[in-house]
Design an enzyme around this catalytic site. Structure first.
Site, short mmCIF file in Angstrom:
data_model
loop_
_atom_site.label_atom_id
_atom_site.label_comp_id
_atom_site.label_asym_id
_atom_site.label_seq_id
_atom_site.Cartn_x
_atom_site.Cartn_y
_atom_site.Cartn_z
N LYS A 264 17.80 -1.53 -100.46
CA LYS A 264 17.24 -2.49 -101.42
C LYS A 264 17.94 -3.83 -101.37
O LYS A 264 17.42 -4.83 -101.87
CB LYS A 264 17.27 -1.92 -102.84
CG LYS A 264 18.62 -1.73 -103.47
CD LYS A 264 18.49 -1.11 -104.85
CE LYS A 264 19.83 -0.87 -105.51
NZ LYS A 264 20.54 -2.10 -105.85
N ASP A 265 19.13 -3.91 -100.74
CA ASP A 265 19.85 -5.17 -100.59
C ASP A 265 19.46 -5.93 -99.33
O ASP A 265 19.87 -7.08 -99.15
CB ASP A 265 21.37 -4.92 -100.52
CG ASP A 265 21.94 -4.34 -101.80
OD1 ASP A 265 21.35 -4.62 -102.87
OD2 ASP A 265 22.95 -3.63 -101.73
N ARG B 86 14.66 -7.58 -112.23
CA ARG B 86 13.59 -6.58 -112.31
C ARG B 86 13.80 -5.68 -113.52
O ARG B 86 12.87 -5.45 -114.32
CB ARG B 86 13.56 -5.74 -111.01
CG ARG B 86 12.62 -4.55 -111.07
CD ARG B 86 12.82 -3.64 -109.87
NE ARG B 86 14.16 -3.09 -109.80
CZ ARG B 86 14.57 -2.02 -110.46
NH1 ARG B 86 13.75 -1.36 -111.26
NH2 ARG B 86 15.81 -1.59 -110.34
N ARG B 87 15.02 -5.17 -113.68
CA ARG B 87 15.32 -4.31 -114.83
C ARG B 87 15.23 -5.08 -116.13
O ARG B 87 14.70 -4.58 -117.13
CB ARG B 87 16.72 -3.70 -114.66
CG ARG B 87 16.80 -2.68 -113.53
CD ARG B 87 18.25 -2.33 -113.21
NE ARG B 87 18.31 -1.34 -112.14
CZ ARG B 87 19.36 -1.17 -111.34
NH1 ARG B 87 20.43 -1.96 -111.49
NH2 ARG B 87 19.35 -0.25 -110.40
N ARG C 132 28.31 -8.02 -113.26
CA ARG C 132 28.46 -7.91 -111.81
C ARG C 132 29.69 -7.06 -111.51
O ARG C 132 30.51 -6.79 -112.37
CB ARG C 132 28.62 -9.31 -111.19
CG ARG C 132 27.39 -10.21 -111.29
CD ARG C 132 26.30 -9.82 -110.31
NE ARG C 132 26.85 -9.59 -108.98
CZ ARG C 132 27.23 -10.55 -108.14
NH1 ARG C 132 27.10 -11.82 -108.49
NH2 ARG C 132 27.73 -10.25 -106.95
N ARG D 27 31.73 -2.02 -113.32
CA ARG D 27 30.69 -2.14 -114.33
C ARG D 27 30.82 -1.06 -115.41
O ARG D 27 30.60 -1.32 -116.59
CB ARG D 27 29.31 -2.09 -113.67
CG ARG D 27 28.91 -3.41 -113.03
CD ARG D 27 27.57 -3.31 -112.35
NE ARG D 27 27.67 -2.67 -111.04
CZ ARG D 27 26.69 -2.00 -110.46
NH1 ARG D 27 25.53 -1.85 -111.07
NH2 ARG D 27 26.86 -1.47 -109.26
N CYS E 5 15.63 -11.09 -104.34
CA CYS E 5 16.39 -10.88 -105.58
C CYS E 5 15.96 -11.84 -106.68
O CYS E 5 16.32 -11.66 -107.84
CB CYS E 5 17.88 -11.05 -105.31
SG CYS E 5 18.61 -9.68 -104.39
#
Length: 310
Positions: free
Chosen positions: A80-81, A127-128, A145, A151, A236
């Site tokens: 996904k990155d 997105r979230r 981040r 996190r 992104c």
């Protein structure tokens, strides 16, 4: 098979877990491997939100450079990155079988987001953020981040009500906490939960080795999702979600594009025969781009990106 494959990886605990999984699979087939840990822009700049950096590949560029400079033979990524267009000369040679694609909310004991109007939720993903605000418009979303452990510690220290993670990352590191909820209503990022293996197209030895550990059903599904992303010109900086799944002889696809504040969104659902999987991503993206709502949402982000990039 005596050639040692030099494998580049980010140096976070999750990235190293993923790279070690790839190395274990290759070593099992008789391919010796050497780990090359690297730091990326996304690892160094832990303040600025990803979407505000104005560049794609913040977690991949340094690994791409190592491949192109022949300092590494293989690079391992969370897919996904990885931008939908790779640098010239590189290719995704393989993907491992997909883990969970779910997003989860790690939260305080007894927390119910529907019962607290002023809840504070942490996430670095637009997105979230967009999907959360669509469901809970009165909540405050804060940027966070850092690697998984960082996190989790910030969540404990800051007093937030919840923080959103990809379930696969916490599972891989055996860090799933006691109090979490699977967000089964949240549509995941394209290719979420998938480990990708990138190498130089011309390096036939590396390509052949990687192809031997490729998981074809995962490759088909993530290719559909990334094709959808590609045709929407997303990265992104745009809240785009996508998920493709096998259903008997068909592939069922859901795609979503939404505004930053969650006030507008457009979902598209498609079902194709498995043999027609290469058509799905573009067909779904075309449906978004040709609709009035889709045009409004995408135009908003084009203007935002122009302003961000000067």
């Amino acid at each position: 098979m005596s050639h040692i494959h030099r494998i580049a990886s980010r140096d976070s605990s999750l990235a190293l877990w993923q790279t070690n999984a790839v190395m274990a699979s290759l070593k099992q087939l008789g391919y010796p491997c050497e780990l090359i840990p690297l730091k990326t822009l996304g690892d160094i700049n832990l303040v600025e939100p990803l979407y505000a950096m104005g560049v794609q590949g913040v977690f991949t560029k340094e690994l791409d450079t190592a491949l192109l400079n022949n300092q590494a033979d293989i690079a391992v990524h969370s897919l996904k990155d990885v931008p939908t267009v790779l640098p010239k000369g590189l290719m995704i040679a393989a993907v491992l079988e997909r883990a969970s694609n779910d997003d989860i909310l790690v939260h305080r004991e007894g927390f119910d987001p529907a019962k607290k109007e002023n809840a504070v939720i942490a996430t670095s993903s637009i997105r979230r953020k967009s999907q959360w605000l669509k469901r809970y418009p009165t909540h405050q979303l804060v940027n966070v981040r850092g690697n998984v452990g960082t996190r989790l510690k910030k969540f404990e220290d800051e007093g937030w009500d919840g923080i959103i993670f990809a379930k696969a990352g916490l599972e891989r590191l055996n860090l799933l906490p006691k109090h979490f909820t699977v967000l089964n209503w949240m549509l995941s990022a394209p290719a979420q939960g998938t480990i990708a293996i990138v190498c130089r197209k011309e390096d036939k030895d590396a390509v052949i080795a990687c192809k031997k550990i490729n998981h074809e059903p995962t490759e088909i599904c993530i290719s559909v999702e990334r094709d959808f992303l590609f045709h929407l010109e997303g990265g992104c900086s745009v809240p785009i979600s996508a998920l493709a799944k096998f259903e008997n002889e068909h592939i069922h696809f859901e795609g979503l594009v939404s505004s930053l504040d969650g006030t507008r969104e457009l979902k598209v659902t498609r079902k194709f025969l498995t043999s027609d999987w290469k058509k799905i991503g573009k067909a779904a993206a075309d449906a978004i781009r040709q609709s009035n709502e889709g045009k409004l949402i995408l135009d908003e982000f084009r203007k935002l990106n122009r302003n961000t990039n000067g």
